[in-house]
Design an enzyme around this catalytic site. Structure first.
Site, PDB file in Angstrom:
ATOM      1  N   HIS A   1      -2.273   8.004   6.854  1.00 26.46           N
ATOM      2  CA  HIS A   1      -2.773   6.319   6.224  1.00 26.46           C
ATOM      3  C   HIS A   1      -3.915   6.262   6.560  1.00 26.46           C
ATOM      4  O   HIS A   1      -4.776   6.362   5.401  1.00 26.46           O
ATOM      5  CB  HIS A   1      -1.891   5.237   6.252  1.00 26.46           C
ATOM      6  CG  HIS A   1      -1.909   4.216   6.001  1.00 26.46           C
ATOM      7  ND1 HIS A   1      -1.530   3.885   4.380  1.00 26.46           N
ATOM      8  CD2 HIS A   1      -1.841   2.723   5.827  1.00 26.46           C
ATOM      9  CE1 HIS A   1      -1.628   2.780   3.129  1.00 26.46           C
ATOM     10  NE2 HIS A   1      -2.270   2.512   4.874  1.00 26.46           N
TER      11      HIS A   1
ATOM     12  N   CYS B   1       0.883  -0.971  -0.132  1.00 30.56           N
ATOM     13  CA  CYS B   1       0.132   0.294   0.462  1.00 30.56           C
ATOM     14  C   CYS B   1       1.062   1.427   0.348  1.00 30.56           C
ATOM     15  O   CYS B   1       0.766   2.106  -0.005  1.00 30.56           O
ATOM     16  CB  CYS B   1      -0.963   0.000   1.227  1.00 30.56           C
ATOM     17  SG  CYS B   1      -2.037  -1.250   1.016  1.00 30.56           S
TER      18      CYS B   1
ATOM     19  N   HIS C   1      -9.584   1.871   0.767  1.00 31.86           N
ATOM     20  CA  HIS C   1      -8.706   2.132   0.665  1.00 31.86           C
ATOM     21  C   HIS C   1      -8.090   1.667  -1.469  1.00 31.86           C
ATOM     22  O   HIS C   1      -8.496   0.570  -1.735  1.00 31.86           O
ATOM     23  CB  HIS C   1      -8.282   1.207   1.225  1.00 31.86           C
ATOM     24  CG  HIS C   1      -6.525   1.229   1.639  1.00 31.86           C
ATOM     25  ND1 HIS C   1      -5.516   1.213   0.760  1.00 31.86           N
ATOM     26  CD2 HIS C   1      -5.909  -0.005   2.557  1.00 31.86           C
ATOM     27  CE1 HIS C   1      -4.250   1.214   0.956  1.00 31.86           C
ATOM     28  NE2 HIS C   1      -4.456   0.477   2.172  1.00 31.86           N
TER      29      HIS C   1
END
Lengths: 387, 268
Positions: A277, A144, A312
């Site tokens: 994040h 990620c 996400h």
């Protein structure tokens, strides 16, 4: 040394373009809704933030010419690139590079052809062809943090004088494979993700792309372009704790942040904003709160996060984060953290809740964390602070 | 900051066997050959299944680092980055996870298998097993991915962004072109009697027709041969997708330069 971000393009669950994206963020709207692209029967969630259909993406990318990708991640990327490159003359140049972060690339072609295919590199190649880039062109993957690593590589290519401009992207399409994998990990929330909220129940997946044009400050000036923001430094580390769970104390993210600050040549006291994040999993939120506390030592630093709004987007996530942060620096406004109402007492961060607030700093730290214990951080500032 | 980069240790593992700081073992075979008849590296027990490709990477990294410690004083830098060039990524594990979904149902995928469906998962295992705390990523640019990882790694070490970088190619898909080839790059110093990289370049040109006969394995093997024989050469490769990469290798300082062999493949 540093690099200017002189234009940005995005595609998200909110549709095409930065204007729609930032407006939705300011309003606290979420693009997370029922999945329509594949069956989700029997899974722990039926939600995701889906980007526009392929036809709309292809139409948006038509200004870039005849390149017609046959995978969705490349279509998303080119649609974002069309916005970022609007109005630019693109002569073929060995001084123009392309670096694109992704975790699965042209995944839909897996198994359709011999194993020699480079699925991860397909979007970068599509963008390099469309933008007539003849300099370094490659894909980065780091879970990620993939597109944060791409930004780090782009910054290096500018700082080392290899390129005058680098098109840095992140792209990720929503695939049933990945959705079922996150279900297997029991990481998906049955309701839209609520980063840092006491009632959070996991993450929501999304898809999208961002393209940022990085240029040397002198190249931007020579072409009459004023930076939206400036990338000052990049740092990365591995925490060596677990394949899927972050080190709870946030030591990996803390180390990456310190490396980014060192690379930028600034101290943490010169940073007044932290872009998280912020996935909405309890492990990430509490790790990030621990890293934040260790880094900022109780200072009042405004925290932002966008995954409650966009989901996400995995390999595209950091590029979208940096695109939004560049817009925040340009406009001096921090959007609220979508779906955050009551802070988790064990993940206390001074997050923007409920309404936008003024950005009281000209410098931000942008954090990312990924599977495999990978952590990254980028330092951004307003161009005015450069002088 | 050193404009030149030393290659202080390297290893190549293919279907033919394993070589460490030597010319690669000639031959062929599907997948990776068994670890040779020598004391096997000791891997920390993690109490969970680890895919063979990830275990193999850990083994090879351990061999490189231990050899480096034994050969050169002072020890290697404490923060070592890991940058893997890969064209195939996590293809084999992706296919295995898809197969498990087909057999068990969409809602019953294996979480431990899914965790390895990332191209950096094997590198993450190195961090877990050996304590590397540097940056970790993969680089993909078609058949030249391994060289691209070396180019970007060399640039990072040369500029001082990385203290050291283990970089090269990792292509594991059960074919006869499988290879894990890693090269430990450090800033060139007088006390490091090691071959050096003195030039590196990446480019892209989709309109140029290229010779694609060379595989990632053969390119990595040519580099290892050049290093082992103390030669000076340009190691280049290009691929039909348009990517090209070039490394310029010279022997250790003070070494008599041997005639360079043609190690350039494709158009370089």
């Amino acid at each position: 040394m540093s690099a200017a971000i002189t234009s940005v393009g995005t595609v998200t669950g909110h549709g095409l373009g930065c204007a729609r994206l930032f407006a939705a963020l300011l309003e606290g709207r979420s693009a997370i809704g029922p999945v329509t692209r594949f069956p989700v029967d029997g899974l722990c969630s039926n939600l995701a933030a889906e980007a526009p259909a392929d036809e709309e993406l292809e139409s948006a990318a038509s200004s870039l010419g005849a390149v017609r990708p046959d995978d969705r991640a490349s279509r998303l990327l080119l649609a974002a690139a069309a916005e970022a490159l609007a109005g630019r003359e693109l002569e073929s140049s060995p001084r123009r590079g392309v670096v694109v972060g992704t975790t699965k690339g042209a995944f839909e072609h897996l198994g359709r052809s011999p194993g020699s295919d480079d699925l991860l590199g397909a979007p970068a190649r599509a963008l390099a062809r469309a933008a007539r880039a003849r300099g370094p062109s490659f894909a980065t993957s780091a879970a990620c943090t993939s597109s944060a690593v791409a930004l780090g590589e782009g910054l290096r290519l500018i700082e080392d004088g290899i390129c005058d401009e680098v098109l840095v992207g992140g792209t990720e399409a929503l695939h049933a494979f990945v959705y079922r994998g996150f279900h297997a990990l029991r990481a998906l929330s049955p309701r839209p993700a609520m980063p840092f909220d006491v009632e959070r129940a996991g993450l929501s997946l999304g898809e999208g792309a961002a393209v940022l044009v990085l240029e040397s400050l002198s190249h931007a000036r020579a072409h009459g372009r004023w930076p939206i923001a400036v990338v000052e430094g990049f740092g990365s580390s591995s925490d060596g704790y677990d394949q899927v769970a972050p080190e709870p104390g946030g030591r990996g993210l803390l180390e990456a942040s310190r490396r980014a600050l060192t690379a930028a040549g600034v101290t943490v006291h010169e940073v007044g904003g932290y872009h998280a994040h912020g996935t909405g999993t309890i492990q990430n939120d509490r790790m990030e709160a621990a890293a934040f506390a260790a880094l900022f030592s109780g200072r009042d630093v405004t925290v932002s996060a966008i995954k409650g709004s966009l989901g996400h987007t995995l390999g595209a996530g950091a590029a979208l984060d940096v695109a939004v942060c560049a817009l925040m620096l340009q406009r001096g406004t921090v959007p609220p953290v979508t779906n955050l109402r009551t802070l988790d007492p064990l993940a206390q961060l001074p997050a923007a809740i409920g309404a936008p607030c003024p950005l009281r700093s000209n410098r931000l730290l942008v954090a990312s964390a990924g599977f495999g214990g990978i952590n990254t951080a980028l330092v951004l500032r307003t161009p005015a602070a450069a002088t | 900051m050193s404009p030149e980069v030393a290659v202080t240790s390297w290893a190549v593992w293919s279907g033919a066997g394993v070589s460490v700081n030597e010319a690669p073992v000639p031959g062929s075979g599907r997948g990776l050959a068994p670890w040779p008849d020598r004391p096997a590296p000791i891997l920390p027990a993690r109490g969970r299944p680890v895919p063979p490709s990830a275990s193999a990477l850990v083994q090879l990294v351990q061999a490189i680092l231990s050899t480096r410690r034994a050969r050169v004083v002072p020890p290697p830098p404490t923060t070592v980055d890991l940058k893997l060039g890969t064209r195939t990524g996590s293809r084999e594990i992706d296919l295995a996870f898809l197969q498990s979904l087909a057999e068990r149902g969409d809602a019953f995928g294996s979480p431990s298998l899914f965790a390895y469906t990332l191209s950096t998962a094997a590198g993450g295992e190195v961090s877990l097993a050996l304590g590397l705390r540097g940056a970790l990523s993969t680089v993909s640019s078609g058949e030249v991915s391994g060289l691209a990882a070396l180019v970007t790694g060399a640039a990072s070490v040369s500029s001082g962004r990385s203290e050291a970088c283990l970089c090269g190619a990792m292509e594991v898909s059960g074919s006869d072109s499988d290879v894990i080839a890693l090269f430990l790059l450090e800033p060139a110093q007088p006390y490091l009697h090691a071959p050096r990289l003195v030039g590196w370049k990446l480019s892209f040109d989709p309109e140029t027709v290229t010779d694609s006969r060379d595989s990632p394995r053969s390119t990595m093997e040519r580099l290892a041969v050049t290093l082992a024989h103390g030669e000076s050469a340009e190691i280049g490769a290009s691929c039909p997708g348009g990517h090209a990469a070039l490394l310029t290798v010279v022997p250790a300082a003070g070494t008599t330069v041997r005639p360079g062999r043609s190690a350039r493949v494709g158009r370089g």
